[in-house]
Write a protein that holds these residues in place. Sequence first.
Motif, mmCIF file in Angstrom:
data_model
loop_
_atom_site.group_PDB
_atom_site.id
_atom_site.type_symbol
_atom_site.label_atom_id
_atom_site.label_comp_id
_atom_site.label_asym_id
_atom_site.label_seq_id
_atom_site.Cartn_x
_atom_site.Cartn_y
_atom_site.Cartn_z
ATOM 1 N N GLU A 182 1.107 -1.140 0.003
ATOM 2 C CA GLU A 182 0.064 0.159 0.015
ATOM 3 C C GLU A 182 1.028 1.217 0.196
ATOM 4 O O GLU A 182 1.688 1.603 1.077
ATOM 5 C CB GLU A 182 -0.939 -0.047 1.171
ATOM 6 C CG GLU A 182 -1.929 -0.929 1.366
ATOM 7 C CD GLU A 182 -2.829 -1.107 2.438
ATOM 8 O OE1 GLU A 182 -2.432 -0.315 3.307
ATOM 9 O OE2 GLU A 182 -3.795 -1.956 2.389
ATOM 10 N N VAL A 183 0.755 2.200 -1.080
ATOM 11 C CA VAL A 183 1.694 3.183 -1.110
ATOM 12 C C VAL A 183 0.879 4.372 -0.300
ATOM 13 O O VAL A 183 -0.183 4.710 -0.745
ATOM 14 C CB VAL A 183 1.915 3.395 -2.716
ATOM 15 C CG1 VAL A 183 2.976 4.729 -2.811
ATOM 16 C CG2 VAL A 183 2.229 2.321 -3.509
ATOM 17 N N LYS A 184 1.880 5.122 0.403
ATOM 18 C CA LYS A 184 1.414 6.332 1.135
ATOM 19 C C LYS A 184 1.210 7.475 0.039
ATOM 20 O O LYS A 184 1.834 7.534 -0.787
ATOM 21 C CB LYS A 184 2.259 6.728 2.200
ATOM 22 C CG LYS A 184 2.606 5.820 3.058
ATOM 23 C CD LYS A 184 3.410 6.063 4.418
ATOM 24 C CE LYS A 184 3.598 5.366 5.695
ATOM 25 N NZ LYS A 184 4.441 5.774 6.448
ATOM 26 N N LEU A 226 -3.442 14.343 0.558
ATOM 27 C CA LEU A 226 -3.551 14.333 -0.762
ATOM 28 C C LEU A 226 -2.335 13.770 -1.544
ATOM 29 O O LEU A 226 -1.461 13.454 -0.700
ATOM 30 C CB LEU A 226 -3.340 15.746 -1.355
ATOM 31 C CG LEU A 226 -4.279 16.860 -0.884
ATOM 32 C CD1 LEU A 226 -3.928 18.353 -1.321
ATOM 33 C CD2 LEU A 226 -5.756 16.611 -1.520
ATOM 34 N N ASN A 227 -2.439 12.916 -2.436
ATOM 35 C CA ASN A 227 -1.246 12.310 -3.056
ATOM 36 C C ASN A 227 -0.496 13.567 -3.767
ATOM 37 O O ASN A 227 -0.843 14.640 -3.827
ATOM 38 C CB ASN A 227 -1.728 11.343 -4.031
ATOM 39 C CG ASN A 227 -2.390 11.690 -5.238
ATOM 40 O OD1 ASN A 227 -2.011 12.814 -5.953
ATOM 41 N ND2 ASN A 227 -3.529 11.031 -5.715
ATOM 42 N N LEU A 228 0.827 13.079 -4.287
ATOM 43 C CA LEU A 228 1.738 14.098 -4.750
ATOM 44 C C LEU A 228 1.386 14.602 -5.762
ATOM 45 O O LEU A 228 1.403 15.937 -6.067
ATOM 46 C CB LEU A 228 3.033 13.473 -4.868
ATOM 47 C CG LEU A 228 3.780 12.707 -3.653
ATOM 48 C CD1 LEU A 228 4.878 12.037 -4.003
ATOM 49 C CD2 LEU A 228 4.118 13.904 -2.930
ATOM 50 N N SER A 253 -9.549 24.085 -2.064
ATOM 51 C CA SER A 253 -9.045 23.124 -3.550
ATOM 52 C C SER A 253 -8.933 21.793 -2.708
ATOM 53 O O SER A 253 -9.308 20.625 -3.288
ATOM 54 C CB SER A 253 -7.883 23.575 -4.031
ATOM 55 O OG SER A 253 -7.687 24.915 -4.574
ATOM 56 N N LYS A 254 -8.254 21.544 -1.459
ATOM 57 C CA LYS A 254 -8.148 20.341 -1.107
ATOM 58 C C LYS A 254 -9.625 19.629 -0.794
ATOM 59 O O LYS A 254 -9.679 18.389 -0.914
ATOM 60 C CB LYS A 254 -7.245 20.406 0.258
ATOM 61 C CG LYS A 254 -7.190 18.841 1.135
ATOM 62 C CD LYS A 254 -6.271 19.083 2.049
ATOM 63 C CE LYS A 254 -6.353 17.947 3.216
ATOM 64 N NZ LYS A 254 -5.586 18.310 4.345
ATOM 65 N N GLU A 365 -6.400 8.928 8.017
ATOM 66 C CA GLU A 365 -5.342 8.921 9.129
ATOM 67 C C GLU A 365 -4.249 9.955 8.779
ATOM 68 O O GLU A 365 -3.635 10.646 9.975
ATOM 69 C CB GLU A 365 -4.472 7.592 9.315
ATOM 70 C CG GLU A 365 -5.448 6.543 10.259
ATOM 71 C CD GLU A 365 -5.263 7.061 11.399
ATOM 72 O OE1 GLU A 365 -4.189 7.305 12.008
ATOM 73 O OE2 GLU A 365 -6.388 7.393 12.273
ATOM 74 N N GLN A 366 -4.020 10.141 7.567
ATOM 75 C CA GLN A 366 -2.904 11.125 7.255
ATOM 76 C C GLN A 366 -3.249 12.383 7.415
ATOM 77 O O GLN A 366 -2.565 13.428 7.636
ATOM 78 C CB GLN A 366 -2.380 10.923 5.557
ATOM 79 C CG GLN A 366 -1.349 11.765 5.287
ATOM 80 C CD GLN A 366 -0.653 11.090 4.152
ATOM 81 O OE1 GLN A 366 -1.049 10.173 3.488
ATOM 82 N NE2 GLN A 366 0.406 11.918 3.664
ATOM 83 N N MET A 367 -4.682 12.893 7.487
ATOM 84 C CA MET A 367 -5.096 14.255 7.557
ATOM 85 C C MET A 367 -5.283 14.462 9.341
ATOM 86 O O MET A 367 -5.644 15.415 9.721
ATOM 87 C CB MET A 367 -6.608 14.508 6.956
ATOM 88 C CG MET A 367 -6.237 14.658 5.359
ATOM 89 S SD MET A 367 -7.748 15.228 4.530
ATOM 90 C CE MET A 367 -8.649 13.773 4.890
ATOM 91 N N SER A 368 -5.234 13.415 9.923
ATOM 92 C CA SER A 368 -5.347 13.478 11.378
ATOM 93 C C SER A 368 -4.219 14.224 12.015
ATOM 94 O O SER A 368 -2.890 13.950 11.669
ATOM 95 C CB SER A 368 -5.832 12.219 11.976
ATOM 96 O OG SER A 368 -6.849 11.681 11.434
ATOM 97 N N PRO A 369 -4.282 14.618 13.318
ATOM 98 C CA PRO A 369 -5.331 14.479 14.167
ATOM 99 C C PRO A 369 -6.508 15.384 13.613
ATOM 100 O O PRO A 369 -6.467 16.462 13.258
ATOM 101 C CB PRO A 369 -5.164 15.217 15.518
ATOM 102 C CG PRO A 369 -3.992 16.299 15.198
ATOM 103 C CD PRO A 369 -3.162 15.416 14.011
ATOM 104 N N ALA A 370 -7.805 14.583 13.440
ATOM 105 C CA ALA A 370 -9.058 15.272 13.118
ATOM 106 C C ALA A 370 -10.222 14.472 13.606
ATOM 107 O O ALA A 370 -9.960 13.244 14.152
ATOM 108 C CB ALA A 370 -9.079 15.118 11.543
#
Length: 569
Positions: A182-184, A226-228, A253-254, A365-370
């Motif tokens: 699984e690619v981050k 967001l991905n790159l 935009s995000k 999870e990547q946007m957290s803490p949320a």
Amino acid sequence: MQTILHRPAYDNEWILQGLRKHRANYSMVMCFETSDPVRLEQIKAFFCTSTLSEEYREHSIYIYDPWNGLGLLDKHSNLLNPSVIAQESGVGKQFQRDTGERIQELAGCLNVMDSKLRNNKTVLILHGLSQDQEGKTRLLAALKAWAISGELIQYHSIVILFGSGLSGLLDSETKDLIATVEVKLGADSEYEGLIAYLAKLFGISLKDEKTREDITGILIQALRGLNLHQAEAVLRESYALSARFDLEQIKVSKGDLIKKTGILEIKEPKEGKGFKRIGGYQVVKDFIQRKIIDAMHKESFKRFTVPLPRGILLFGPPGNGKTLFAEALAEAIKLPFIRLKTENIYGRFLGESGQKMGSAIRTAEQMSPAIIFIDEIDRFGRRVATSDSGGEETRRVFSQLLEWLGDEDRKAIILGTTNRPKDLDEAFIRTGRFDYKIPIGYPDDEARFEILRLHLGLPDSEGNRSPKPQPPLPPSKQEFLFFLQKEIVPRTTNYSGAELEQLVTRAKRNAAEREARVVEEEDFIKSLSSFRIDPVSRNKQIKEFEKQIIEYTDDETFLKGLIGEMKDV
């Protein structure tokens, strides 16, 4: 002399992770799950140019997708194809001799590449494959054969599946034979490199205009989730609109990009009144303040290493503001509010639902803490005993959500709502999954008055404007509010918030039907007299809710306060 500005170098660890499986002969087929086109360019460059891929330097690098067909990558990772290559290219000539005309169909690609993989040092990258891919049965047969082929092991050949939703393309037998990575979406260091590259490219400063402090860290936080490819797009869009990296524009935009997935919807925290905008419910608000908000902000909680709350369940009858409480909590603790759109999780392909849920969890999870808001969490929070494919999908999503709730490393605060907590599986509601189970019942006197005021578009006692439009009202607003408080509020006991909103709508409709100048007291009296609530059903619902409070509220002091508040009502 003009300086050449190179694009940022991204982290190759995800590629190396897969290749370690290949070197160990675990499988000759790798699956990289990502939809980021930047990662595709990265893996092409890795095999063609990176010093980290020396053991693949003698390999021929082939690539296939349904639109371009089968092609060969040169040493600069450029695509060579029989229908477009220049005749002076020696590599191109060899490829053209080997393959003949352009190979567009997947079946043709598999036929040609089987011999190459078994008899030469070969890398084959397959991307752009869909879950309803034509020739899927033949593809699965090829992957299973290649995964454990001694000939591929001998020549160190490797097949790479690249794309999103691949779990829906593969059957369980094939999944067992291949290695999946699984690619981050993106690491902070990668976002940092991208920000620095674009800032130099556009000639803009990364200093705050007012404080002159470096804003790189703030921008990194805004790009998480967001991905790159997406991250670069929102930065470029911000520059195009304002000639700088505008944080608010990036957040907008995000949010639009996240919303397009159909699974998540994000609201960035804004300055708001938090729980002050909710009338009544004082016992509940005091509990949330002490147990959740203070735990997030007070230094004493950090000093005593009190863990942050990680799971909150709001339960109670429908139409009484559970979502409003969730949004107010996000405002109060100043965290992004991310809604998991449960209605869009289930897909028509086998494995698609699990893939969607897994993707949503990784992004959240990547946007957290949320705060991750899951409305009607009982949609997922119970086991299904059926043996059909639909039941299997439900079980898969249930297991993913249950595992996420129990993950000690989880950064997200999961906030779920349900009308019927007894419908939830015991594994969901046991201690350790949800720190707090908070009942939200029918509004008390103060709450009902505030709901009526809100839907009439009138400001609150502190002069804050209502977000609702205001209809024509009598000149003396204070007298009208006094009428609502003394005449309407006492007669709407056990009305839900949604029913109070409908009561206001009917009063406005009554005024419109009689072509009055303003909404008057008689319009409310008429609305109230025509509004029917089945008392037997409502009393039954209230008694059921009271049982739920006693059964699921595990804080004794809080429970006593709730019971006392209900008696006052």
